[in-house]
Write a protein that holds these residues in place. Sequence first.
Motif, mmCIF file in Angstrom:
data_model
loop_
_atom_site.group_PDB
_atom_site.id
_atom_site.type_symbol
_atom_site.label_atom_id
_atom_site.label_comp_id
_atom_site.label_asym_id
_atom_site.label_seq_id
_atom_site.Cartn_x
_atom_site.Cartn_y
_atom_site.Cartn_z
ATOM 1 N N ASP A 135 4.583 11.589 -8.430
ATOM 2 C CA ASP A 135 5.054 11.508 -7.050
ATOM 3 C C ASP A 135 4.330 10.366 -6.330
ATOM 4 O OD1 ASP A 135 6.497 12.245 -4.784
ATOM 5 O OD2 ASP A 135 5.088 13.821 -4.213
ATOM 6 N N TYR A 136 3.022 10.283 -6.546
ATOM 7 C CA TYR A 136 2.253 9.200 -5.923
ATOM 8 C C TYR A 136 2.686 7.834 -6.461
ATOM 9 C CZ TYR A 136 -1.425 6.023 -4.654
ATOM 10 O OH TYR A 136 -2.097 4.928 -4.192
ATOM 11 N N ASP A 137 2.930 7.750 -7.763
ATOM 12 C CA ASP A 137 3.350 6.471 -8.359
ATOM 13 C C ASP A 137 4.597 5.912 -7.677
ATOM 14 O OD1 ASP A 137 1.226 6.532 -10.100
ATOM 15 O OD2 ASP A 137 2.403 7.125 -11.851
ATOM 16 N N LYS A 138 5.489 6.787 -7.268
ATOM 17 C CA LYS A 138 6.721 6.339 -6.605
ATOM 18 C C LYS A 138 6.427 5.661 -5.269
ATOM 19 C CE LYS A 138 9.292 10.035 -8.777
ATOM 20 N NZ LYS A 138 9.787 11.392 -8.588
ATOM 21 N N THR A 139 5.302 6.012 -4.627
ATOM 22 C CA THR A 139 4.983 5.416 -3.332
ATOM 23 C C THR A 139 4.517 3.975 -3.469
ATOM 24 O OG1 THR A 139 2.635 6.047 -3.237
ATOM 25 C CG2 THR A 139 4.264 7.675 -2.460
ATOM 26 N N MET A 140 4.196 3.566 -4.685
ATOM 27 C CA MET A 140 3.730 2.194 -4.880
ATOM 28 C C MET A 140 4.836 1.185 -4.561
ATOM 29 S SD MET A 140 0.726 3.081 -5.521
ATOM 30 C CE MET A 140 0.152 1.433 -5.292
ATOM 31 N N LEU A 141 6.070 1.632 -4.560
ATOM 32 C CA LEU A 141 7.192 0.765 -4.229
ATOM 33 C C LEU A 141 7.422 0.686 -2.722
ATOM 34 C CD1 LEU A 141 9.659 2.030 -6.984
ATOM 35 C CD2 LEU A 141 8.210 -0.022 -7.055
ATOM 36 N N LEU A 142 6.716 1.523 -1.971
ATOM 37 C CA LEU A 142 6.889 1.563 -0.518
ATOM 38 C C LEU A 142 5.914 0.626 0.169
ATOM 39 C CD1 LEU A 142 7.026 5.456 -0.048
ATOM 40 C CD2 LEU A 142 8.970 3.883 -0.249
ATOM 41 N N GLY A 143 6.262 0.230 1.367
ATOM 42 C CA GLY A 143 5.329 -0.518 2.203
ATOM 43 C C GLY A 143 4.335 0.446 2.835
ATOM 44 N N ALA A 144 3.307 -0.099 3.452
ATOM 45 C CA ALA A 144 2.258 0.725 4.060
ATOM 46 C C ALA A 144 2.802 1.710 5.104
ATOM 47 C CB ALA A 144 1.168 -0.156 4.654
ATOM 48 N N PRO A 145 3.699 1.300 6.012
ATOM 49 C CA PRO A 145 4.202 2.263 7.009
ATOM 50 C C PRO A 145 4.975 3.427 6.365
ATOM 51 C CG PRO A 145 4.706 0.016 7.686
ATOM 52 C CD PRO A 145 4.190 -0.057 6.283
ATOM 53 N N GLU A 146 5.754 3.117 5.339
ATOM 54 C CA GLU A 146 6.524 4.171 4.662
ATOM 55 C C GLU A 146 5.593 5.114 3.896
ATOM 56 O OE1 GLU A 146 7.267 0.874 4.275
ATOM 57 O OE2 GLU A 146 9.085 0.756 5.494
ATOM 58 N N ARG A 147 4.535 4.555 3.325
ATOM 59 C CA ARG A 147 3.566 5.374 2.603
ATOM 60 C C ARG A 147 2.850 6.329 3.569
ATOM 61 N NH1 ARG A 147 0.368 1.510 0.002
ATOM 62 N NH2 ARG A 147 2.253 0.974 -1.110
ATOM 63 N N LEU A 148 2.533 5.843 4.770
ATOM 64 C CA LEU A 148 1.916 6.703 5.784
ATOM 65 C C LEU A 148 2.858 7.834 6.180
ATOM 66 C CD1 LEU A 148 0.109 4.182 8.159
ATOM 67 C CD2 LEU A 148 -0.953 5.943 6.744
ATOM 68 N N GLU A 149 4.123 7.519 6.370
ATOM 69 C CA GLU A 149 5.109 8.552 6.728
ATOM 70 C C GLU A 149 5.269 9.565 5.598
ATOM 71 O OE1 GLU A 149 6.439 9.378 9.659
ATOM 72 O OE2 GLU A 149 5.028 7.833 10.300
ATOM 73 N N TRP A 150 5.251 9.097 4.358
ATOM 74 C CA TRP A 150 5.314 9.992 3.188
ATOM 75 C C TRP A 150 4.156 10.978 3.241
ATOM 76 C CZ3 TRP A 150 1.572 9.931 -0.801
ATOM 77 C CH2 TRP A 150 1.872 10.739 -1.900
ATOM 78 N N MET A 151 2.948 10.473 3.491
ATOM 79 C CA MET A 151 1.783 11.347 3.529
ATOM 80 C C MET A 151 1.842 12.281 4.733
ATOM 81 S SD MET A 151 -0.906 12.487 2.141
ATOM 82 C CE MET A 151 -1.239 11.290 0.854
ATOM 83 N N ARG A 152 2.261 11.771 5.873
ATOM 84 C CA ARG A 152 2.390 12.609 7.064
ATOM 85 C C ARG A 152 3.342 13.781 6.787
ATOM 86 N NH1 ARG A 152 0.868 10.741 11.637
ATOM 87 N NH2 ARG A 152 1.532 8.594 11.247
#
Length: 158
Positions: A135-152
């Motif tokens: 699941d985390y590996d998939k976030t590597m394709l996201l930009g920083a703002p999208e990664r923050l929203e994913w974690m939120r």
Amino acid sequence: QFFLAQRLFGEEEEGRYEEPAVEVLRAECAEAFIETSSRYQRPSSMQGRIREIVLELGVGEVLCEHVLPGIGYSVDLFIPSLNLAVEVDGPGHFLASTQDAPGEAEALRPTGATRLKASLLRAWGVRLVSIAFDDYDKTMLLGAPERLEWMRGKLDHA
């Protein structure tokens, strides 16, 4: 197992085991459990990156490899202000992938130990977010703002 059972069910059965020998056994089991739980505290690089994302959300203090008082389990990350544990689950937390039918995506299945820990943490009132490596590996394709929203989103749904 004796220690975990006593911690989880002990208050319901107070007075059931009042003999001094049982109290000594309970104390020795607690000490052994806590010592074993905290023995291998080496944060992974993935855990460090996830901690940085959580800190960027401004949730306050984020403790690494924290042993929960009174419970004895060590959790990868703990956010005291939210009473929330974050477990970063690498491949060792999962059984071999399975496919129910040809062409279907393979599903990761948590090990019994991983499921037990999650159940006990929740039973003790600790909110829990489990982040699987894939699941985390998939976030590597996201930009920083999208990664923050994913974690939120992960923290909000705990």
